[in-house]
Design a protein around this motif. Structure first.
Motif, mmCIF file in Angstrom:
data_model
loop_
_atom_site.group_PDB
_atom_site.id
_atom_site.type_symbol
_atom_site.label_atom_id
_atom_site.label_comp_id
_atom_site.label_asym_id
_atom_site.label_seq_id
_atom_site.Cartn_x
_atom_site.Cartn_y
_atom_site.Cartn_z
ATOM 1 N N TYR A 111 3.522 27.189 1.865
ATOM 2 C CA TYR A 111 4.466 26.495 2.747
ATOM 3 C C TYR A 111 3.877 26.352 4.142
ATOM 4 O O TYR A 111 4.028 25.332 4.799
ATOM 5 N N ALA A 148 9.865 25.184 11.954
ATOM 6 C CA ALA A 148 9.721 26.097 10.817
ATOM 7 C C ALA A 148 8.495 26.989 10.995
ATOM 8 O O ALA A 148 8.544 28.188 10.705
ATOM 9 N N LEU B 89 17.762 22.649 8.566
ATOM 10 C CA LEU B 89 16.792 23.616 9.092
ATOM 11 C C LEU B 89 17.469 24.556 10.087
ATOM 12 O O LEU B 89 17.259 25.780 10.056
ATOM 13 N N ALA C 141 11.976 19.174 5.862
ATOM 14 C CA ALA C 141 13.136 20.049 5.978
ATOM 15 C C ALA C 141 13.223 20.961 4.759
ATOM 16 O O ALA C 141 13.487 22.165 4.887
ATOM 17 N N ILE C 143 10.796 22.004 2.752
ATOM 18 C CA ILE C 143 9.768 23.047 2.797
ATOM 19 C C ILE C 143 10.088 24.051 3.907
ATOM 20 O O ILE C 143 9.913 25.260 3.739
ATOM 21 N N GLY C 144 10.592 23.545 5.030
ATOM 22 C CA GLY C 144 10.951 24.438 6.130
ATOM 23 C C GLY C 144 12.020 25.425 5.707
ATOM 24 O O GLY C 144 11.919 26.635 5.974
ATOM 25 N N VAL C 145 13.059 24.929 5.033
ATOM 26 C CA VAL C 145 14.124 25.811 4.574
ATOM 27 C C VAL C 145 13.569 26.836 3.585
ATOM 28 O O VAL C 145 13.891 28.024 3.652
ATOM 29 N N ALA C 147 10.509 27.943 3.464
ATOM 30 C CA ALA C 147 9.680 28.900 4.197
ATOM 31 C C ALA C 147 10.547 29.947 4.885
ATOM 32 O O ALA C 147 10.147 31.097 5.044
#
Lengths: 501, 117, 321
Positions: A111, A148, B89, C141, C143-145, C147
Motif C-alpha cells: 500500500y 494516507a 479517508l 481513497a 488504498i488509503g483506507v 492502509a
C-alpha cells in the motif's frame, strides 16, 4: 513515440500504481517502483531536451483540440518542476526499502508504494496539465495519497497531523474549485491558454478579482505560506522518514509552481499585481515567515521538526523572489525551488538514516553521533551549510540571485533582512553540530531505543549513504557549476515574461 | 439583481455555514460534516450556472432545441467522487484517532499531545 | 449546529444530500442528481453511521473559538457576494459559459460521438482524462483506507464471532426473504444503469454504487463472515486495481494504434464505433473500480470495528518516537 512523451510522463507512474497490487512481494514492488521512477526521470530529461531545442510542446487528449478537450502544455517552467520531482522521487526511493522495513508494518508495504507512486503521478499531473479543472483532479490525487502516507507514521500524532492537513488541504482545494468555477463562469473555458486570452479582454473585473483571491488563498494553504503554515511542521515530523524526505523536496514546490502559473500565465502580471497589493503583501509575509519560522526552528528539540520549520522559512525566500515581479526575482525563486529540493531531501534522508539506526530524531538522542555515524552526520553538516548559504553550495547560489534581484530594485532593507535570516539558520544548524560532535555519546539513555548503538560504529547502510551523498554531491556540484540549474530557471522565468532567451 | 443572483447567494450562504462548522466545531466528525456541506454547496453553485432559461437536461432529442450546459455537470460528477473519497479517508482517520487517543474532540487531543511534550 | 447528537446530525446531512439531489434535477442536471443521491444520501451516510457506532454518538463539548471562525466566514462571504455581483444572471442564455466551448458539445457531439447523453459524451470522451483522474482518486481513497484500517491477518484469525446476534437474519426471517428476492432486481437495475449511461442518466459510477449497495446490504443481513466468503477482500482489491488498469489500457491501445491518449477514433476502423467501444470499456472500468472500492471501504470499516470491539487490532506501538 517522442510526441507522446508528455502523457507518458504522467501515465507511467499512474498505471504502475495499480500494477503493484499484482506483484504482492514487498521487495519486488520496491524494485518495480524504483524502475518506474527512474524511467519517469528519463522521460523528463528527454522533455527538457526537447523543450530547450524546439520550444513548448502541446498535447491534446483524445485528439480533441483545446479548449474542448483537455490539453497538456509543457514549457520551460513545467520541465524544471518535472525534473525536480522525478529526480527527487527516484533518489529518495533508493533508500525506501530499508527505511520502510523499520518503520511500517510488513503487510502495508505494498500500500505504501502504491500511494507513493500515486502521489508522484499526481504531482506530475498537476505540473504537466494545461487545464484548470484537471489541476484540481490531480491535486486531489496527490493530496489523498499524501494524507494516507503521513498517517502511516508510527507515532499516534501522525494521525492527528494527517487529519489537520486533510482539513486544511480540502478547504484549500475547495477554494481553488470556487475560483475555477468563477473563472469558468466569466469566460466559458477551462483551458489555461484560452483563459489567459479571454480573461484579459473581459470588461468586468470584480468576479475575476474574487476568483484570483480564492485561488491564491487556496494555493497558499497548500504552500504553507506563513500564516497558513500550521499543518506543515507536524505533517513533516510525524510522517514516515521517506515520506518526509519526498514531501520536503517536492510538495511545496508544486504549490509554488501553481502560484506562478496562476499569477503569470492565467491572470497575467498586469491583473495579478495591479489590482491588489499582492507584491507588498507577499514581501511582508515572506519576511515575517522567514523570521518567525527560523526563530521557532531554533527552539525545536526534534530535528525533523526543526528542519520542517526551516522549510517554512525557505518558502519565505521563494515568495520574496516571487514578490519582486521581475525576471531576476522569478529566476531566483525557481532556482531556489531546484536548490532547496536538493538540500532538504539530503537532510531528511540523512535523518531517515539516523531514525533507522537509533530509532529517534530527538536532538538529545543525537549526542556524539558524529563519531558513530560519521558519513551521515557529515552529510547533515554539508547540507546544513548549504541551507545557510555558504559559498560553493547551492544555497549560496540561490541566495545570491535573490539578493541581486532585491538590490536591483534598490530595496536594501529587505536585502539586509535576508542576510540576517541566514544568520538565524547558522544558529539552528550549529545546535545540531554541537550536539553531534561536541557532546559525549549518550550511553544507554533511559527510554531511548538504542539497538545496535553499543557496537561503536553504526554507520547507515550503503542504500542510504549512496542517495544521501549523491544529493550532497549535487549540492556542491550545482553550487560550483551553476550553468544547468540557472539556465533552466532563467529560461523558465523569461518564458513567463514573454522574453525570448 | 436580487432575483437574478438569488441562487448563487443561497449557495454562498450554505457554503459559509459549512465553512463555519469546519473551523468552529471541535468534534472531528462534525468538522467532516461541515466539510461535506461546504463542498455540496459549491456543487450547487456550479450547477446553478449551467442552467439555461427554458432549457432541458442535456440528453439529445430531436424535438428539443435548448439544453442546459453539460460541462459543469461533468465537472461536478468528478467533484462529487473526489468529495466522497476525501470523506472516506477522513472518517478512517477519525476511527484511528479514536483508537489511539480515546477521544474525537479537538481540544482533548491537543491536550493529550501537550501533556506528552 | 446546536445538536449534540451526532446521529441526528448525520440524518440531517443525509436529508441535505437528498434535497440537493432534487435541486439538481430541477436544474436539469440529472446525472449529477443521480450521483449526489447515491453518494450524499447513501454511501456517505452509511460510512458516517459506521464511524459513529465506533466513536459514540454524543458530542462532549460545547463549541469553542466561534469568533475567529465568524471572522473568517464573514470575510469570505463578503468577498463572495462582492465577486458574484458581477456574474451573469441565473438562467441567462447569453452568459459566456453558454456561448464558448459548450455549444460544440451540444451541436456536434451527435456527429462526433453519437451518444445521446451529452454529459456522458463530455466526461467519457472530450474530458476522458478527468474521469480517469476521478477513478484514480477513488482508487487512492480505497488504498488509503486499507492502509489505515486493515487489520493484520493474525489478529483477524484470532477473532471470534461476537456474542451478540451475528446478523439481522437470525431474528427477522421476513427481511431475509424479502432481501433475497430483491437482490436480482438490484443487480439488474445496476446493469441497466451501467449500460444505459449513453442514452439516459447513469453510467459506471452510479452503477458501481448500486452494485456496492447490494453487497453491503447482503453483509448487513447475513453477517460480515458470509459476505467475505462470497468475495474475498483480496479479490476485491485486485478487481479495484483491474478497473483502473482497464480504463488506462484503452488509452494505451489508442497510443499503440497511433492516436493520442484516449483518442477512441483509433480503436476501430469506424471512428463512431470506436467512440462507442471506448466509452463502453471505460464506463466498465469505472463501474468495477467504484464497486470494489466502495465494498472495500465498507468492509474495512466493519472489520476494524469488530476488531476494535474485541480489542485485538490495536497494538501498543504508539509513542515510540
Amino acid at each position: 513515440m517522442v510526441s507522446q512523451l508528455p502523457v507518458l510522463q504522467v501515465i507511467l507512474p499512474l498505471m504502475a500504481a495499480p500494477l503493484c497490487l499484482l506483484l504482492k512481494r514487498s521487495t519486488l514492488v520496491w524494485l518495480f517502483c524504483l524502475i518506474v521512477s527512474f524511467l519517469s526521470l528519463l522521460i523528463s530529461i528527454l522533455l527538457v531536451q526537447q523543450v530547450s531545442t524546439s520550444g513548448p510542446i502541446d498535447y491534446a487528449f483524445g485528439g480533441w483540440d483545446v479548449p474542448w478537450g483537455i490539453g497538456y502544455r509543457i514549457d520551460q517552467l513545467n520541465v524544471l518542476l518535472l525534473i525536480v520531482i522525478t529526480a527527487m522521487s527516484s533518489v529518495v526511493l533508493i533508500a525506501a526499502k530499508e527505511s520502510i522495513a523499520r518503520e511500517i508494518d510488513p503487510e502495508k508495504h505494498v500500500y505504501f508504494y502504491i500511494l507513493y507512486l500515486l502521489s508522484l503521478s499526481g504531482m506530475l499531473g498537476i505540473v504537466a496539465t494545461g487545464d484548470a479543472f484537471n489541476i484540481f483532479v490531480f491535486l486531489e490525487i496527490t493530496s489523498l495519497s499524501v494524507y494516507a502516507l503521513i498517517a502511516m507514521g508510527r507515532h499516534r500524532r501522525a494521525l492527528w497531523a494527517s487529519y489537520q492537513y486533510l482539513i486544511m488541504g480540502t478547504i484549500g482545494a475547495t477554494f481553488i474549485l470556487i475560483g475555477i468555477g468563477m473563472m469558468y463562469q466569466m469566460t466559458g473555458t477551462l483551458n489555461i491558454t484560452d483563459l489567459s486570452v479571454r480573461l484579459a479582454e473581459l470588461p468586468q473585473k470584480r468576479t475575476i478579482l474574487t476568483a484570483f483571491v480564492f485561488i491564491i488563498v487556496g494555493v497558499c494553504l497548500k504552500l504553507a505560506l506563513f500564516p497558513l503554515h500550521l499543518w506543515l511542521p507536524n505533517a513533516y515530523t510525524y510522517a514516515p522518514s521517506i515520506v518526509s524526505a519526498f514531501l520536503a523536496a517536492t510538495a511545496t514546490k508544486v504549490a509554488i509552481y501553481l502560484l506562478i502559473r496562476f499569477t503569470y500565465s492565467v491572470f497575467g502580471p498586469s491583473l495579478s499585481f495591479a489590482a491588489i497589493p499582492l507584491q507588498t503583501l507577499f514581501m511582508a509575509l515572506g519576511l515575517v515567515g522567514i523570521f518567525v519560522a527560523s526563530v521557532t526552528a531554533i527552539y525545536q528539540t526534534n530535528v525533523k521538526k526543526l528542519f520542517a520549520y526551516s522549510s517554512i522559512a525557505h518558502i519565505g525566500y521563494m515568495i520574496l523572489g516571487f514578490s519582486t515581479g521581475t525576471v531576476a526575482g522569478l529566476t531566483a525563486t525557481l532556482l531556489h525551488v531546484f536548490n532547496h529540493a536538493l538540500m532538504k531531501s539530503a537532510l531528511f534522508l540523512a535523518l531517515a538514516a539516523v531514525m533507522l539506526r537509533i530509532g529517534s530524531v530527538q536532538l538529545s538522542s543525537m549526542q556524539g553521533l558524529g563519531r558513530q555515524m560519521p558519513w551521515t552526520m557529515a552529510a547533515i553538516v554539508l547540507a546544513g551549510l548549504s541551507l545557510i548559504g555558504v559559498p560553493l553550495t547551492v544555497g549560496f547560489v540561490s541566495k545570491w540571485y535573490l539578493l541581486v534581484a532585491i538590490i536591483e530594485q534598490g530595496n536594501w532593507v529587505v536585502a539586509g533582512l535576508i542576510l540576517m535570516g541566514s544568520l538565524l539558520a547558522v544558529i539552528y544548524v550549529w545546535r545540531i553540530v554541537e550536539v553531534a560532535y561536541f557532546k559525549e555519546p549518550a550511553t544507554a539513555q533511559k527510554g531511548d531505543v538504542l539497538e545496535g548503538a553499543a557496537g561503536g560504529s553504526t554507520e547507515a547502510p550503503l542504500s542510504f549513504l549512496i542517495p544521501i551523498w549523491l544529493l550532497v554531491g549535487a549540492n556542491i556540484y550545482f553550487g560550483i557549476d551553476t550553468r544547468f540549474s540557472t539556465q533552466l530557471a532563467q529560461s523558465a522565468a523569461q518564458s513567463l515574461f514573454g522574453v525570448s532567451p | 439583481m436580487f432575483i437574478g443572483l438569488a441562487n448563487t447567494w443561497v449557495a454562498i450562504l450554505l457554503m459559509m455555514i459549512g465553512l463555519y462548522i469546519v473551523i468552529a466545531q471541535g468534534n472531528l466528525i462534525k468538522k467532516i460534516i461541515g466539510l461535506t456541506l461546504f463542498q455540496t454547496s459549491v456543487f450547487i453553485f456550479y450547477i446553478s450556472m449551467a442552467k439555461v432559461e427554458g432549457g432541458t437536461a442535456p440528453i439529445f432529442s430531436s424535438d428539443i432545441s435548448i439544453y442546459s450546459n453539460p460541462l459543469p455537470h461533468a465537472l461536478i460528477l468528478t467533484a462529487i467522487v473526489v468529495g466522497i473519497s476525501t470523506t472516506a479517508l477522513a472518517l478512517s482517520l477519525i476511527v484511528r484517532i479514536k483508537e489511539a487517543y480515546g477521544t474525537i474532540e479537538e481540544e482533548e487531543i491537543q491536550g493529550l499531545d501537550e501533556e506528552q511534550d | 449546529m446546536l445538536l449534540k447528537d451526532l446521529f441526528a446530525v448525520t440524518m440531517l446531512l443525509s436529508i441535505y444530500g437528498l434535497l440537493s439531489a432534487t435541486f439538481f434535477v430541477a436544474m436539469d442536471a440529472v446525472d449529477v442528481a443521480f450521483t449526489e443521491a447515491s453518494v450524499g444520501a447513501g454511501i456517505s451516510t452509511l460510512l458516517l453511521l459506521v464511524v459513529i457506532s465506533v466513536t459514540g454518538r454524543r458530542e462532549r463539548r460545547v463549541r469553542h473559538k466561534p469568533y475567529a471562525a465568524l471572522f473568517v466566514v464573514i470575510l469570505t462571504s463578503m468577498l463572495l457576494v462582492f465577486g458574484t455581483s458581477d456574474m451573469p444572471y441565473f438562467g441567462s442564455a447569453d452568459a459566456p459559459i453558454h456561448n464558448h466551448v459548450a455549444p460544440r458539445y451540444l451541436n456536434d457531439s451527435m456527429q462526433e460521438i453519437n451518444v445521446p447523453n451529452i454529459v456522458t459524451a463530455v466526461l467519457a470522451s472530450y474530458r476522458a482524462f478527468d474521469t480517469f483522474g476521478e477513478v484514480v482518486v477513488i482508487f487512492t481513497a480505497g488504498i488509503g483506507v486499507l492502509a489505515l484500517m486493515s487489520v493484520s491477518s493474525k489478529a483477524l484469525s484470532k477473532s471470534q464471532p461476537l456474542n451478540r446476534p451475528r446478523g439481522l437474519y437470525e431474528q427477522h426471517l421476513v427481511i431475509r426473504i424479502v432481501a433475497k428476492t430483491l437482490f436480482p432486481f438490484i443487480f439488474l437495475f445496476a446493469l441497466y444503469v451501467q449500460f444505459h449511461g449513453d442514452f439516459g442518466p447513469g453510467g459506471g459510477f452510479q452503477a458501481g454504487v448500486i452494485f456496492a449497495a447490494a453487497f453491503i446490504l447482503y453483509a448487513m443481513l447475513f453477517g460480515l463472515d458470509a459476505a467475505t466468503k462470497v468475495i474475498k477482500p483480496a479479490v476485491i482489491e485486485l478487481l479495484a486495481a483491474l478497473g483502473v488498469l482497464l480504463y488506462g489500457s484503452v488509452g494505451i491501445v489508442t497510443l499503440l494504434n497511433g492516436g493520442n491518449f484516449f483518442d477512441y477514433d483509433y480503436l476501430l476502423a469506424d471512428p463512431i464505433a470506436g467512440q462507442h467501444l471506448g466509452i463502453l470499456i471505460i464506463e466498465l472500468g469505472v463501474g468495477i473500480t467504484v464497486t470494489c472500492v466502495m465494498i472495500m471501504i465498507c468492509f474495512g470499516f466493519s472489520l476494524r470495528r469488530r476488531a476494535y470491539e474485541q480489542k485485538v487490532a490495536i497494538r501498543p506501538k504508539e509513542g515510540a518516537v
